[in-house]
Design an enzyme around this catalytic site. Structure first.
Site, mmCIF file in Angstrom:
data_model
loop_
_atom_site.group_PDB
_atom_site.id
_atom_site.type_symbol
_atom_site.label_atom_id
_atom_site.label_comp_id
_atom_site.label_asym_id
_atom_site.label_seq_id
_atom_site.Cartn_x
_atom_site.Cartn_y
_atom_site.Cartn_z
ATOM 1 N N ALA A 65 -13.435 13.171 18.072
ATOM 2 C CA ALA A 65 -13.638 12.670 16.709
ATOM 3 C C ALA A 65 -13.914 11.178 16.796
ATOM 4 O O ALA A 65 -13.486 10.509 17.740
ATOM 5 C CB ALA A 65 -12.378 12.917 15.893
ATOM 6 N N GLY A 108 -12.009 16.483 19.856
ATOM 7 C CA GLY A 108 -12.918 17.310 19.055
ATOM 8 C C GLY A 108 -14.122 17.799 19.855
ATOM 9 O O GLY A 108 -14.699 18.836 19.541
ATOM 10 N N GLU A 111 -12.935 20.787 21.582
ATOM 11 C CA GLU A 111 -12.751 21.810 20.547
ATOM 12 C C GLU A 111 -14.097 22.379 20.096
ATOM 13 O O GLU A 111 -14.222 23.574 19.837
ATOM 14 C CB GLU A 111 -11.968 21.210 19.365
ATOM 15 C CG GLU A 111 -10.507 20.959 19.750
ATOM 16 C CD GLU A 111 -9.748 20.106 18.749
ATOM 17 O OE1 GLU A 111 -10.303 19.080 18.300
ATOM 18 O OE2 GLU A 111 -8.608 20.469 18.401
ATOM 19 N N GLU A 131 -5.750 13.403 22.460
ATOM 20 C CA GLU A 131 -5.267 12.889 21.164
ATOM 21 C C GLU A 131 -3.873 12.282 21.257
ATOM 22 O O GLU A 131 -3.533 11.341 20.544
ATOM 23 C CB GLU A 131 -5.251 14.011 20.112
ATOM 24 C CG GLU A 131 -6.616 14.530 19.702
ATOM 25 C CD GLU A 131 -7.125 15.694 20.540
ATOM 26 O OE1 GLU A 131 -6.626 15.881 21.670
ATOM 27 O OE2 GLU A 131 -8.022 16.415 20.066
HETATM 28 N N1 CO8 Z 1 -14.740 7.532 18.793
HETATM 29 C C1 CO8 Z 1 -15.425 6.389 18.551
HETATM 30 N N2 CO8 Z 1 -16.027 5.672 19.529
HETATM 31 C C2 CO8 Z 1 -15.931 6.115 20.787
HETATM 32 C C3 CO8 Z 1 -15.237 7.299 21.114
HETATM 33 C C4 CO8 Z 1 -14.617 8.012 20.041
HETATM 34 N N3 CO8 Z 1 -13.961 9.158 20.241
HETATM 35 N N4 CO8 Z 1 -15.314 7.493 22.441
HETATM 36 C C5 CO8 Z 1 -16.037 6.481 22.939
HETATM 37 N N5 CO8 Z 1 -16.414 5.643 21.948
HETATM 38 C C6 CO8 Z 1 -17.214 4.419 22.061
HETATM 39 C C7 CO8 Z 1 -16.428 3.282 22.655
HETATM 40 O O1 CO8 Z 1 -15.651 2.643 21.671
HETATM 41 C C8 CO8 Z 1 -17.522 2.401 23.226
HETATM 42 O O2 CO8 Z 1 -18.108 1.670 22.175
HETATM 43 P P1 CO8 Z 1 -18.463 0.094 22.419
HETATM 44 O O3 CO8 Z 1 -19.520 0.119 23.495
HETATM 45 O O4 CO8 Z 1 -18.979 -0.356 21.096
HETATM 46 O O5 CO8 Z 1 -17.215 -0.559 22.882
HETATM 47 C C9 CO8 Z 1 -18.560 3.410 23.684
HETATM 48 O O6 CO8 Z 1 -18.266 4.627 22.996
HETATM 49 C C10 CO8 Z 1 -18.477 3.689 25.174
HETATM 50 O O7 CO8 Z 1 -17.151 4.051 25.482
HETATM 51 P P2 CO8 Z 1 -16.273 3.314 26.604
HETATM 52 O O8 CO8 Z 1 -16.726 1.909 26.787
HETATM 53 O O9 CO8 Z 1 -14.835 3.527 26.274
HETATM 54 O O10 CO8 Z 1 -16.717 4.169 27.882
HETATM 55 P P3 CO8 Z 1 -15.852 4.443 29.202
HETATM 56 O O11 CO8 Z 1 -16.795 5.065 30.172
HETATM 57 O O12 CO8 Z 1 -15.115 3.235 29.625
HETATM 58 O O13 CO8 Z 1 -14.749 5.526 28.757
HETATM 59 C C11 CO8 Z 1 -13.955 7.515 27.636
HETATM 60 C C12 CO8 Z 1 -15.148 6.799 28.320
HETATM 61 C C13 CO8 Z 1 -12.858 7.812 28.665
HETATM 62 C C14 CO8 Z 1 -14.499 8.823 27.079
HETATM 63 C C15 CO8 Z 1 -13.401 6.604 26.517
HETATM 64 O O14 CO8 Z 1 -14.485 6.175 25.696
HETATM 65 C C16 CO8 Z 1 -12.408 7.287 25.637
HETATM 66 O O15 CO8 Z 1 -11.261 7.424 26.022
HETATM 67 N N6 CO8 Z 1 -12.822 7.691 24.409
HETATM 68 C C17 CO8 Z 1 -11.931 8.263 23.434
HETATM 69 C C18 CO8 Z 1 -11.607 9.705 23.776
HETATM 70 C C19 CO8 Z 1 -10.622 10.266 22.777
HETATM 71 O O16 CO8 Z 1 -9.511 9.786 22.630
HETATM 72 N N7 CO8 Z 1 -11.037 11.357 22.097
HETATM 73 C C20 CO8 Z 1 -10.197 12.021 21.140
HETATM 74 C C21 CO8 Z 1 -10.434 11.464 19.764
HETATM 75 S S1 CO8 Z 1 -9.322 12.119 18.552
HETATM 76 C C22 CO8 Z 1 -9.933 13.669 18.230
HETATM 77 O O17 CO8 Z 1 -10.906 14.101 18.790
HETATM 78 C C23 CO8 Z 1 -9.220 14.461 17.176
HETATM 79 C C24 CO8 Z 1 -9.829 15.842 17.042
HETATM 80 C C25 CO8 Z 1 -9.418 16.529 15.770
HETATM 81 C C26 CO8 Z 1 -10.470 16.559 14.708
HETATM 82 C C27 CO8 Z 1 -11.887 16.790 15.174
HETATM 83 C C28 CO8 Z 1 -12.856 16.362 14.124
HETATM 84 C C29 CO8 Z 1 -14.230 15.901 14.615
#
Ligand code: CO8
Length: 257
Positions: A65, A108, A111, A131
């Site tokens: 998400a 997500g 999922e 999450e």
């Molecule tokens: N949401 C928003 N932005 C994101 C997300 C995200 N989930 N994941 C990555 N990004 C963005 C980063 O903020 C970054 O943006 P910027 O360049 O502007 O700083 C860009 O994408 C690139 O990401 P990273 O620099 O972090 O890239 P890395 O290679 O260092 O890391 C990762 C990659 C490990 C995937 C890391 O980005 C990460 O941990 N992302 C978040 C993953 C996460 O926690 N996902 C779960 C989210 S909560 C959820 O899904 C709830 C589900 C229930 C409802 C579903 C409804 C849709």
């Protein structure tokens, strides 16, 4: 760039959908999920399409998400919008959907892959429910579908630690159908979809529903659904064609009637 960008191509009765928000690793904001549900419903109604492949980018299928969007929401927003209605629409798509996953399928994103009927993973694929690391828990089916897919102990470990699985672990744990080199993921998923597209479409749809019932109903209820779906197929032209072709030792011509 549109905030809800999804590319669509259709060839040989298979539609390929590609999520495209690369600057945020295909984070699923509400607009993207709504657009995806709209497109899937459209393809579900379209005569020339018999199977669907859903893919993302090289670095991420979808990293979950959109945390930026989630961070600004409160409990009442979820009730008022309603946030998960589009996920329900995706879940109800009758045609088979194959996820082609490279890179991250997290939260997500995992999922969404599990909402599909099969998963082809590239060697770079990483599956996780992280999450817990941001103070919440899965909300789009993760606790239910992951548990059905890999069992309680392993689902518990993934959900409570937020640890990611490699593609090979996901294969060993039964989350994905197969692992192929990244460069072949789309091709492999399209080939599988193409094979299914040759089958009688009504039987494919009813069989998909029946298998999904196994996840949701008691065995007794599921068997009842299966039998009724089986009877129903005997009123289709494709059943007559399939059996006739077998007896005449020729290839069947299925029409979806
Ligand atoms: N949401 C928003 N932005 C994101 C997300 C995200 N989930 N994941 C990555 N990004 C963005 C980063 O903020 C970054 O943006 P910027 O360049 O502007 O700083 C860009 O994408 C690139 O990401 P990273 O620099 O972090 O890239 P890395 O290679 O260092 O890391 C990762 C990659 C490990 C995937 C890391 O980005 C990460 O941990 N992302 C978040 C993953 C996460 O926690 N996902 C779960 C989210 S909560 C959820 O899904 C709830 C589900 C229930 C409802 C579903 C409804 C849709």
């Amino acid at each position: 760039m549109s905030e809800a960008r999804i590319m669509v191509e259709t060839k040989d009765q298979v539609a390929l959908l590609r999520l495209h928000r690369p600057h945020v690793l295909n984070a699923l904001n509400q607009a993207l999920v709504k657009r995806l549900a709209d497109l899937l419903e459209e393809l579900d109604r379209k005569d020339g399409v018999r199977a669907i492949v859903l893919t993302g980018g090289d670095k991420a299928f979808a990293a979950g998400a959109d945390i930026q969007e989630l961070a600004g929401m409160d409990a009442v927003d979820f009730v008022n919008r309603p946030y998960f209605a589009d996920w329900e629409r995706i879940r109800r798509v009758a045609k088979p959907i194959i996820a082609a996953v490279k890179g991250y399928a997290l939260g997500g994103g995992n999922e969404l892959a599990m909402c599909c009927d099969m998963i082809i993973a590239g060697e770079s694929a990483k599956f996780g429910q992280p999450e817990i690391n941001i103070g919440v828990m899965p909300g789009a089916g993760g606790t239910q579908r992951l548990t059905k897919a890999i069992g309680k102990a392993k689902a518990m470990e993934m959900i409570l630690t937020g640890r990611m699985l490699t593609a090979d672990e996901a294969l060993a744990w039964g989350l994905v159908n197969r692992v192929v080199p990244d460069g072949q993921v789309e091709e492999e998923a399209l080939a599988l979809a193409g094979e299914i597209a040759q089958k009688p479409p009504i039987a494919v749809r009813l069989a998909k529903q029946a298998v999904n019932r196994a996840q949701e109903l008691t065995v007794e209820q599921g068997l009842q659904f299966e039998q009724h779906a089986f009877y129903l197929l005997f009123s289709s032209e494709d059943q007559q064609e399939g059996m006739q072709a077998f007896m005449e030792k020729r290839k069947p011509q299925f029409k979806g009637k």
